[in-house]
Design a protein around this motif. Structure first.
Motif, mmCIF file in Angstrom:
data_model
loop_
_atom_site.group_PDB
_atom_site.id
_atom_site.type_symbol
_atom_site.label_atom_id
_atom_site.label_comp_id
_atom_site.label_asym_id
_atom_site.label_seq_id
_atom_site.Cartn_x
_atom_site.Cartn_y
_atom_site.Cartn_z
ATOM 1 N N PHE A 189 41.779 24.142 4.573
ATOM 2 C CA PHE A 189 40.342 24.160 4.842
ATOM 3 C C PHE A 189 39.861 25.541 5.261
ATOM 4 C CE2 PHE A 189 36.252 22.868 6.492
ATOM 5 C CZ PHE A 189 35.895 21.867 5.599
ATOM 6 N N ALA A 190 40.682 26.278 5.971
ATOM 7 C CA ALA A 190 40.291 27.621 6.416
ATOM 8 C C ALA A 190 40.026 28.553 5.240
ATOM 9 C CB ALA A 190 41.374 28.209 7.318
ATOM 10 N N ASP A 191 40.603 28.237 4.068
ATOM 11 C CA ASP A 191 40.451 29.094 2.890
ATOM 12 C C ASP A 191 39.464 28.530 1.882
ATOM 13 O OD1 ASP A 191 42.426 30.787 3.910
ATOM 14 O OD2 ASP A 191 44.030 29.624 2.964
ATOM 15 N N PHE A 192 38.882 27.377 2.176
ATOM 16 C CA PHE A 192 38.010 26.733 1.185
ATOM 17 C C PHE A 192 36.655 27.442 1.098
ATOM 18 C CE2 PHE A 192 34.832 23.613 -0.135
ATOM 19 C CZ PHE A 192 35.373 23.213 -1.351
ATOM 20 N N HIS A 193 36.005 27.643 2.244
ATOM 21 C CA HIS A 193 34.712 28.332 2.263
ATOM 22 C C HIS A 193 34.907 29.846 2.380
ATOM 23 C CE1 HIS A 193 33.528 24.229 3.688
ATOM 24 N NE2 HIS A 193 32.580 24.441 2.810
ATOM 25 N N ARG A 194 33.938 30.606 1.937
ATOM 26 C CA ARG A 194 34.011 32.067 1.912
ATOM 27 C C ARG A 194 33.006 32.682 2.874
ATOM 28 N NH1 ARG A 194 35.594 34.689 -2.936
ATOM 29 N NH2 ARG A 194 33.872 36.124 -2.572
ATOM 30 N N LEU A 195 33.337 33.863 3.376
ATOM 31 C CA LEU A 195 32.334 34.710 4.017
ATOM 32 C C LEU A 195 31.572 35.440 2.916
ATOM 33 C CD1 LEU A 195 34.380 36.118 7.034
ATOM 34 C CD2 LEU A 195 32.665 34.307 7.050
ATOM 35 N N PRO A 196 30.352 35.905 3.191
ATOM 36 C CA PRO A 196 29.522 36.428 2.099
ATOM 37 C C PRO A 196 30.054 37.694 1.450
ATOM 38 C CG PRO A 196 28.463 36.789 4.229
ATOM 39 C CD PRO A 196 29.627 35.884 4.472
ATOM 40 N N GLY A 197 30.547 38.652 2.267
ATOM 41 C CA GLY A 197 31.041 39.904 1.701
ATOM 42 C C GLY A 197 30.057 40.489 0.708
#
Length: 331
Positions: A189-197
């Motif tokens: 789950f920690a890798d599912f959503h992204r930061l905008p970058g």
């Protein structure tokens, strides 16, 4: 509304094949967020692939102890399920703190993971928006940004993820099961959503054609003491200014293990891992929780109008940890 075709998928394989063949196709199930976006032309799909009748509507205990939640289970069914209420009460409370009963009856687990930000600049097409049209700018960065991010933002986007459920799932170290043209895979789950970058238009790490099949919850015995605290402008039907999911495992008077996640503060559910590490082995008291809160907010970068979120988040963390350490319950 933009013209599009509608097709009801016959199977998961059929849905994936159709989405892979048409990059402008979109899946629809409950539609509680997607239909809103269609109405204001934020999304203009070539076709909608209805997956609502596929066999992904079960909650079942797996041989390894995981609780597997099908992606088409409604939010209401997840919140009301006996195993969730007993073993993962913070997830149930997170769901019940969001939206109305009618929306929870329609909204699906998978759709909740994929809902998009409620940033008003994103929804108002009179304004430029990098999430809507990359390269046009982010008016929220210098505009009215009271609801926006204090962690993980970039000069491209300062929006926050709106989900309550996802904050609880992040704290529980859930795993997302997906199926796509290359087969099945699991995404922590920690890798599912992204930061905008530099790519704020992408919210998740799903690849083209991939479909969420389920979310798996690993056994977390001390999650029974978990709490979800949501701070908002009004008691109901409002998105979080700050939210905290917390679960504390005690060994005597000391903290043996802990889970902590925050919502309303970043483009994705935010895990203050340094604060979690600090708490291990420490006495479960007010001084410890205050130090943990300070560590959790150490890297915050508030905007012009949301500096209050820093102190609000600290207080929320202290409160959530305190209640969980006392056995949990309603905050």
């Amino acid at each position: 509304m933009n013209n599009f075709t509608y097709i009801r998928a016959a199977s998961v394989k059929d849905a994936v094949q159709r989405a892979t063949a048409d990059k402008d196709a979109m899946f629809i199930a409950g539609g509680t967020n997607l239909v809103d976006r269609l109405k204001v032309f934020l999304d203009e799909p070539s076709q909608l692939i209805d997956i609502s009748r596929l066999q992904m509507q079960r909650i079942e205990r797996m041989a390894n102890g995981d609780l597997r939640l099908g992606s088409l289970v409604s939010n209401t069914a997840v919140a009301d399920h006996a195993d969730i209420r007993r073993d993962y009460p913070l997830l149930s409370r997170a769901i019940l703190s969001g939206a109305s009963q009618q929306i929870r009856n329609m909204a699906t687990l998978g759709g909740n993971l994929l809902q998009r930000t409620r940033c008003p600049y994103y929804y108002d097409t009179a304004f430029p928006c990098n999430k809507r049209e990359p390269g046009t700018g982010c008016p929220a960065a210098t505009g009215i940004n009271r609801m926006h991010a204090i962690f993980g933002a970039s000069d491209q986007c300062v929006a926050v993820h709106p989900s309550d459920m996802c904050v609880a799932l992040a704290a529980l170290d859930a795993v997302v099961d997906v199926e796509g043209p290359k087969g099945k895979r699991q995404i922590p789950f920690a890798d599912f959503h992204r930061l905008p970058g530099n790519a704020p238009q992408r919210d998740t790490n799903l690849e083209m054609g991939e479909l969420i099949a389920a979310v798996s919850l690993p056994p977390v015995p001390f999650a029974k003491s978990g709490v979800y605290l949501k701070l908002r402008d009004r008691t109901s039907y409002a998105f979080a200014l700050v939210s905290v999911a917390a679960a504390v495992d005690l060994e005597g008077d000391n903290i043996k293990d802990v889970r902590l996640a925050m919502g309303g503060v970043a483009h994705k559910p935010w895990r203050p891992t340094e604060a979690e590490k600090f708490l291990i082995g420490k006495p479960a008291n007010a001084a410890t929780f205050q130090q943990a809160a300070e560590i959790a907010l150490r890297g915050a970068k508030p905007l012009t109008h949301n500096g209050f979120k820093v102190e609000l988040a600290k207080r929320a963390i202290r409160r959530a940890l305190t209640v969980s350490a006392k056995g949990g319950g309603i905050v």
